[in-house]
Write an enzyme that holds these catalytic residues in place. Structure first.
Site, PDB file in Angstrom:
ATOM      1  N   ASP A  51       0.846  -1.201   0.000  1.00 53.59           N
ATOM      2  CA  ASP A  51       0.000   0.000   0.000  1.00 53.59           C
ATOM      3  C   ASP A  51       0.882   1.251   0.000  1.00 53.59           C
ATOM      4  OD1 ASP A  51       0.915  -0.113   2.601  1.00 53.59           O
ATOM      5  OD2 ASP A  51      -1.050   0.143   3.539  1.00 53.59           O
ATOM      6  N   GLU A 189       9.167  -4.621  10.429  1.00 52.60           N
ATOM      7  CA  GLU A 189       9.657  -3.320   9.968  1.00 52.60           C
ATOM      8  C   GLU A 189      10.203  -2.499  11.132  1.00 52.60           C
ATOM      9  OE1 GLU A 189       7.040  -1.215   7.310  1.00 52.60           O
ATOM     10  OE2 GLU A 189       8.248   0.616   7.385  1.00 52.60           O
TER      11      GLU A 189
HETATM   12  O1  KIV Z   1       3.534  -1.141   1.681  1.00 48.29           O
HETATM   13  C1  KIV Z   1       4.689  -1.588   1.643  1.00 48.29           C
HETATM   14  O2  KIV Z   1       5.452  -1.357   0.696  1.00 48.29           O
HETATM   15  C2  KIV Z   1       5.142  -2.411   2.745  1.00 48.29           C
HETATM   16  C3  KIV Z   1       6.601  -2.754   2.809  1.00 48.29           C
HETATM   17  C4  KIV Z   1       7.327  -1.591   3.326  1.00 48.29           C
HETATM   18  C5  KIV Z   1       6.845  -3.971   3.588  1.00 48.29           C
HETATM   19  O3  KIV Z   1       4.367  -2.773   3.589  1.00 48.29           O
END
Ligand code: KIV
Length: 287
Positions: A51, A189
Protein backbone atom coordinates in the site's frame (compact mmCIF):
# COMPACT_ATOMS: atom_id res chain seq x y z
CA UNK A 1 20.20 -21.32 -9.39
CA UNK A 2 21.85 -20.31 -6.09
CA UNK A 3 19.43 -18.02 -4.24
CA UNK A 4 16.85 -18.11 -7.05
CA UNK A 5 14.04 -20.42 -7.98
CA UNK A 6 14.08 -20.31 -11.76
CA UNK A 7 11.51 -21.83 -14.05
CA UNK A 8 8.68 -22.52 -11.62
CA UNK A 9 6.28 -20.51 -9.55
CA UNK A 10 7.48 -19.86 -6.02
CA UNK A 11 5.19 -21.35 -3.36
CA UNK A 12 4.85 -21.05 0.41
CA UNK A 13 6.55 -24.43 0.63
CA UNK A 14 9.58 -23.12 -1.33
CA UNK A 15 9.89 -20.22 1.11
CA UNK A 16 9.84 -22.59 4.09
CA UNK A 17 12.49 -24.77 2.40
CA UNK A 18 14.70 -21.70 1.90
CA UNK A 19 14.36 -20.76 5.56
CA UNK A 20 15.24 -24.28 6.68
CA UNK A 21 18.25 -24.33 4.39
CA UNK A 22 19.40 -20.95 5.72
CA UNK A 23 19.04 -19.32 2.27
CA UNK A 24 17.92 -15.71 2.21
CA UNK A 25 14.53 -14.85 0.73
CA UNK A 26 14.38 -11.83 -1.59
CA UNK A 27 11.37 -9.52 -1.90
CA UNK A 28 10.65 -6.15 -3.47
CA UNK A 29 7.57 -4.04 -4.05
CA UNK A 30 6.03 -3.44 -7.48
CA UNK A 31 3.03 -1.40 -8.53
CA UNK A 32 2.84 -1.84 -12.32
CA UNK A 33 3.40 -4.33 -15.13
CA UNK A 34 6.78 -3.01 -16.31
CA UNK A 35 8.55 -2.98 -12.94
CA UNK A 36 6.96 -6.30 -11.95
CA UNK A 37 8.37 -7.89 -15.14
CA UNK A 38 11.89 -6.57 -14.37
CA UNK A 39 11.77 -7.80 -10.79
CA UNK A 40 10.38 -11.19 -11.78
CA UNK A 41 13.02 -11.61 -14.50
CA UNK A 42 15.89 -11.25 -12.03
CA UNK A 43 14.42 -14.14 -10.04
CA UNK A 44 13.11 -12.34 -6.96
CA UNK A 45 11.35 -14.84 -4.66
CA UNK A 46 8.50 -12.55 -3.66
CA UNK A 47 6.82 -9.40 -4.95
CA UNK A 48 4.66 -7.21 -2.75
CA UNK A 49 2.10 -4.82 -4.14
CA UNK A 50 2.45 -2.65 -1.06
CA UNK A 51 0.00 0.00 0.00
CA UNK A 52 3.14 2.16 -0.22
CA UNK A 53 1.71 2.62 -3.73
CA UNK A 54 -0.30 5.40 -2.10
CA UNK A 55 2.81 7.41 -1.29
CA UNK A 56 5.29 6.54 -4.05
CA UNK A 57 2.88 6.32 -7.01
CA UNK A 58 -0.41 8.00 -6.13
CA UNK A 59 1.01 10.99 -4.26
CA UNK A 60 -0.85 10.62 -0.96
CA UNK A 61 0.88 11.80 2.22
CA UNK A 62 0.40 8.41 3.90
CA UNK A 63 -0.90 4.91 3.16
CA UNK A 64 -4.18 5.60 4.99
CA UNK A 65 -6.25 6.88 2.01
CA UNK A 66 -5.43 3.86 -0.22
CA UNK A 67 -8.62 2.01 -1.22
CA UNK A 68 -9.41 -1.60 -2.07
CA UNK A 69 -10.16 -0.56 -5.68
CA UNK A 70 -6.72 1.08 -6.02
CA UNK A 71 -5.00 -2.00 -4.60
CA UNK A 72 -6.88 -4.41 -6.86
CA UNK A 73 -6.13 -2.22 -9.91
CA UNK A 74 -2.37 -2.22 -9.19
CA UNK A 75 -2.28 -5.91 -8.23
CA UNK A 76 -3.89 -6.84 -11.55
CA UNK A 77 -1.24 -4.87 -13.46
CA UNK A 78 1.58 -6.47 -11.46
CA UNK A 79 0.08 -9.96 -11.87
CA UNK A 80 0.37 -9.59 -15.67
CA UNK A 81 4.12 -9.04 -15.29
CA UNK A 82 4.84 -11.85 -12.82
CA UNK A 83 5.48 -15.42 -13.86
CA UNK A 84 7.51 -16.92 -11.03
CA UNK A 85 7.58 -14.77 -7.93
CA UNK A 86 5.18 -15.31 -5.02
CA UNK A 87 2.79 -12.38 -5.29
CA UNK A 88 1.46 -10.69 -2.17
CA UNK A 89 -1.25 -8.01 -2.15
CA UNK A 90 -1.31 -5.53 0.73
CA UNK A 91 -4.69 -5.08 2.42
CA UNK A 92 -5.33 -1.34 2.80
CA UNK A 93 -6.26 0.43 6.02
CA UNK A 94 -9.84 -0.37 7.15
CA UNK A 95 -10.27 -3.25 4.68
CA UNK A 96 -9.77 -5.84 7.47
CA UNK A 97 -10.49 -3.83 10.62
CA UNK A 98 -14.28 -3.37 10.59
CA UNK A 99 -15.53 -6.96 10.70
CA UNK A 100 -14.19 -10.47 10.13
CA UNK A 101 -16.69 -11.04 7.27
CA UNK A 102 -15.50 -7.92 5.47
CA UNK A 103 -11.89 -8.93 6.06
CA UNK A 104 -12.45 -12.35 4.45
CA UNK A 105 -14.40 -10.82 1.52
CA UNK A 106 -11.69 -8.22 0.86
CA UNK A 107 -8.85 -10.71 1.25
CA UNK A 108 -10.63 -13.00 -1.20
CA UNK A 109 -10.75 -10.26 -3.84
CA UNK A 110 -6.93 -10.16 -3.95
CA UNK A 111 -6.89 -13.83 -4.98
CA UNK A 112 -10.07 -14.03 -7.09
CA UNK A 113 -9.87 -10.70 -8.98
CA UNK A 114 -6.17 -9.88 -8.94
CA UNK A 115 -4.56 -13.32 -8.94
CA UNK A 116 -2.40 -12.73 -5.86
CA UNK A 117 -0.93 -15.71 -4.01
CA UNK A 118 -1.38 -14.18 -0.54
CA UNK A 119 -2.46 -11.05 1.28
CA UNK A 120 -0.53 -9.01 3.82
CA UNK A 121 -2.03 -7.14 6.74
CA UNK A 122 -0.57 -5.04 9.52
CA UNK A 123 -0.77 -5.65 13.25
CA UNK A 124 0.21 -7.96 16.10
CA UNK A 125 -1.93 -9.59 18.79
CA UNK A 126 -4.92 -7.39 17.88
CA UNK A 127 -5.24 -8.96 14.39
CA UNK A 128 -4.68 -12.60 15.36
CA UNK A 129 -8.39 -13.53 15.25
CA UNK A 130 -8.80 -11.80 11.86
CA UNK A 131 -5.78 -13.67 10.51
CA UNK A 132 -7.27 -16.96 11.73
CA UNK A 133 -10.56 -16.52 9.85
CA UNK A 134 -8.86 -15.40 6.63
CA UNK A 135 -6.51 -18.39 6.77
CA UNK A 136 -9.44 -20.69 7.54
CA UNK A 137 -11.11 -19.36 4.38
CA UNK A 138 -8.12 -20.73 2.46
CA UNK A 139 -6.22 -17.49 1.90
CA UNK A 140 -2.50 -17.39 2.73
CA UNK A 141 -1.69 -14.43 4.99
CA UNK A 142 1.55 -12.57 5.54
CA UNK A 143 1.63 -10.51 8.74
CA UNK A 144 3.43 -7.18 9.29
CA UNK A 145 4.64 -6.15 12.75
CA UNK A 146 6.90 -3.47 14.22
CA UNK A 147 6.49 -0.14 12.48
CA UNK A 148 3.07 -0.47 10.86
CA UNK A 149 2.61 2.59 8.62
CA UNK A 150 -1.21 2.37 8.55
CA UNK A 151 -1.32 3.08 12.31
CA UNK A 152 1.71 5.32 12.52
CA UNK A 153 -0.36 7.93 14.40
CA UNK A 154 -0.99 5.44 17.21
CA UNK A 155 2.73 4.52 17.28
CA UNK A 156 3.74 8.16 17.67
CA UNK A 157 5.38 8.59 14.25
CA UNK A 158 7.82 6.72 12.03
CA UNK A 159 10.12 5.38 14.74
CA UNK A 160 11.92 2.16 15.63
CA UNK A 161 9.65 -0.24 17.55
CA UNK A 162 10.52 -2.80 20.24
CA UNK A 163 13.45 -0.94 21.76
CA UNK A 164 12.34 -1.50 25.38
CA UNK A 165 11.58 -4.77 27.18
CA UNK A 166 7.78 -4.39 27.20
CA UNK A 167 7.39 -3.55 23.51
CA UNK A 168 10.03 -6.11 22.47
CA UNK A 169 8.17 -8.82 24.41
CA UNK A 170 4.92 -7.71 22.74
CA UNK A 171 6.52 -8.13 19.30
CA UNK A 172 7.86 -11.58 20.17
CA UNK A 173 4.44 -12.63 21.58
CA UNK A 174 2.72 -11.22 18.48
CA UNK A 175 5.01 -13.10 16.10
CA UNK A 176 4.42 -16.40 17.90
CA UNK A 177 0.64 -15.86 18.04
CA UNK A 178 0.55 -14.90 14.34
CA UNK A 179 2.46 -18.05 13.42
CA UNK A 180 0.03 -20.07 15.55
CA UNK A 181 -2.88 -18.35 13.74
CA UNK A 182 -1.55 -19.67 10.43
CA UNK A 183 0.41 -16.84 8.80
CA UNK A 184 2.82 -18.02 6.13
CA UNK A 185 5.40 -15.31 6.77
CA UNK A 186 5.92 -12.13 8.78
CA UNK A 187 7.28 -8.75 7.69
CA UNK A 188 9.16 -7.03 10.51
CA UNK A 189 9.66 -3.32 9.97
CA UNK A 190 12.01 -1.05 11.88
CA UNK A 191 12.89 -3.14 14.90
CA UNK A 192 16.31 -3.75 16.52
CA UNK A 193 18.45 -6.29 14.64
CA UNK A 194 19.01 -8.67 17.57
CA UNK A 195 15.29 -8.74 18.41
CA UNK A 196 14.55 -9.54 14.76
CA UNK A 197 17.11 -12.35 14.92
CA UNK A 198 15.57 -13.80 18.08
CA UNK A 199 12.06 -13.66 16.57
CA UNK A 200 13.30 -15.25 13.33
CA UNK A 201 14.93 -18.12 15.19
CA UNK A 202 11.81 -18.62 17.33
CA UNK A 203 9.56 -19.15 14.30
CA UNK A 204 9.23 -21.93 11.73
CA UNK A 205 7.80 -19.51 9.15
CA UNK A 206 10.12 -17.07 7.36
CA UNK A 207 10.54 -13.49 8.54
CA UNK A 208 11.13 -10.73 6.01
CA UNK A 209 12.89 -7.67 7.38
CA UNK A 210 12.80 -4.02 6.40
CA UNK A 211 14.93 -2.00 8.75
CA UNK A 212 15.24 -5.09 10.94
CA UNK A 213 18.86 -6.05 10.34
CA UNK A 214 20.57 -9.00 8.67
CA UNK A 215 19.31 -11.83 10.89
CA UNK A 216 15.85 -12.01 9.26
CA UNK A 217 15.16 -14.88 6.85
CA UNK A 218 14.69 -12.44 4.00
CA UNK A 219 14.64 -8.77 3.10
CA UNK A 220 12.17 -6.42 1.42
CA UNK A 221 12.55 -2.82 0.27
CA UNK A 222 10.30 -0.39 -1.53
CA UNK A 223 11.64 -0.58 -5.09
CA UNK A 224 11.23 3.16 -5.68
CA UNK A 225 13.48 3.80 -2.65
CA UNK A 226 16.15 1.33 -3.81
CA UNK A 227 16.19 2.91 -7.29
CA UNK A 228 16.33 6.48 -5.97
CA UNK A 229 12.95 7.30 -7.50
CA UNK A 230 11.26 8.60 -4.37
CA UNK A 231 12.70 11.92 -3.29
CA UNK A 232 10.43 13.02 -0.43
CA UNK A 233 12.41 11.20 2.28
CA UNK A 234 14.78 8.24 2.59
CA UNK A 235 14.63 6.18 5.79
CA UNK A 236 17.96 5.11 7.36
CA UNK A 237 17.39 1.45 6.44
CA UNK A 238 17.10 2.16 2.70
CA UNK A 239 20.12 1.50 0.51
CA UNK A 240 19.89 3.37 -2.79
CA UNK A 241 21.52 1.14 -5.39
CA UNK A 242 21.12 3.84 -8.03
CA UNK A 243 19.89 7.42 -8.04
CA UNK A 244 17.44 7.40 -10.93
CA UNK A 245 15.63 10.63 -10.08
CA UNK A 246 18.42 13.01 -11.22
CA UNK A 247 19.09 10.82 -14.29
CA UNK A 248 15.43 10.93 -15.30
CA UNK A 249 15.30 14.68 -14.69
CA UNK A 250 18.34 15.18 -16.92
CA UNK A 251 16.78 13.12 -19.72
CA UNK A 252 13.48 15.02 -19.51
CA UNK A 253 15.27 18.39 -19.57
CA UNK A 254 17.32 17.31 -22.61
CA UNK A 255 14.13 16.28 -24.45
CA UNK A 256 12.42 19.60 -23.64
CA UNK A 257 15.49 21.52 -24.79
CA UNK A 258 15.77 19.59 -28.08
CA UNK A 259 12.07 19.96 -28.90
CA UNK A 260 12.26 23.70 -28.20
CA UNK A 261 15.40 24.11 -30.31
CA UNK A 262 14.05 21.93 -33.14
CA UNK A 263 16.89 19.42 -32.96
CA UNK A 264 14.44 16.63 -32.12
CA UNK A 265 13.12 14.87 -34.06
CA UNK A 266 15.99 14.65 -36.57
CA UNK A 267 16.17 12.54 -39.76
CA UNK A 268 17.05 9.44 -37.81
CA UNK A 269 13.79 9.62 -35.89
CA UNK A 270 11.51 10.58 -38.86
CA UNK A 271 9.87 8.78 -41.79
CA UNK A 272 10.31 9.81 -45.42
CA UNK A 273 8.17 9.75 -48.57
CA UNK A 274 9.11 10.31 -52.19
CA UNK A 275 9.59 14.01 -53.05
CA UNK A 276 7.66 13.54 -56.32
CA UNK A 277 4.56 12.32 -54.46
CA UNK A 278 4.86 15.11 -51.96
CA UNK A 279 4.93 17.66 -54.78
CA UNK A 280 1.75 16.25 -56.34
CA UNK A 281 -0.32 16.64 -53.18
CA UNK A 282 -3.13 19.21 -53.43
CA UNK A 283 -4.33 21.18 -50.46
CA UNK A 284 -8.11 20.66 -50.74
CA UNK A 285 -10.14 22.81 -48.41
CA UNK A 286 -13.91 22.33 -47.97
CA UNK A 287 -16.19 25.34 -48.65
O1 KIV B 1 3.53 -1.14 1.68
C1 KIV B 1 4.69 -1.59 1.64
O2 KIV B 1 5.45 -1.36 0.70
C2 KIV B 1 5.14 -2.41 2.74
C3 KIV B 1 6.60 -2.75 2.81
C4 KIV B 1 7.33 -1.59 3.33
C5 KIV B 1 6.84 -3.97 3.59
O3 KIV B 1 4.37 -2.77 3.59
Amino acid sequence: MEGKMEGKKVTVHDLMVKKKAGKKITMLTAYDFAMASFIDQVGMDMILVGDSVGMVVLGYDSTVPVTMEEMIHHCKAVRRGVRQAFLVGDMPFMSYNVSREEAIRNAGRFLKEAGCDAVKLEGGLEVVETVKVIVQAGIPVMAHIGLTPQTVGKLGGFRVQGKDLVSAQNLLDSALALEEAGTCSIVMECIPDKLAGLISRSLKIPTIGIGAGPECDGQVLVTNDLLGLFEKFTPKFVKQYIKLFPMIKEALEAYKCEVESGSFPDQGHSFIMEEKDLNRLKIRKKG
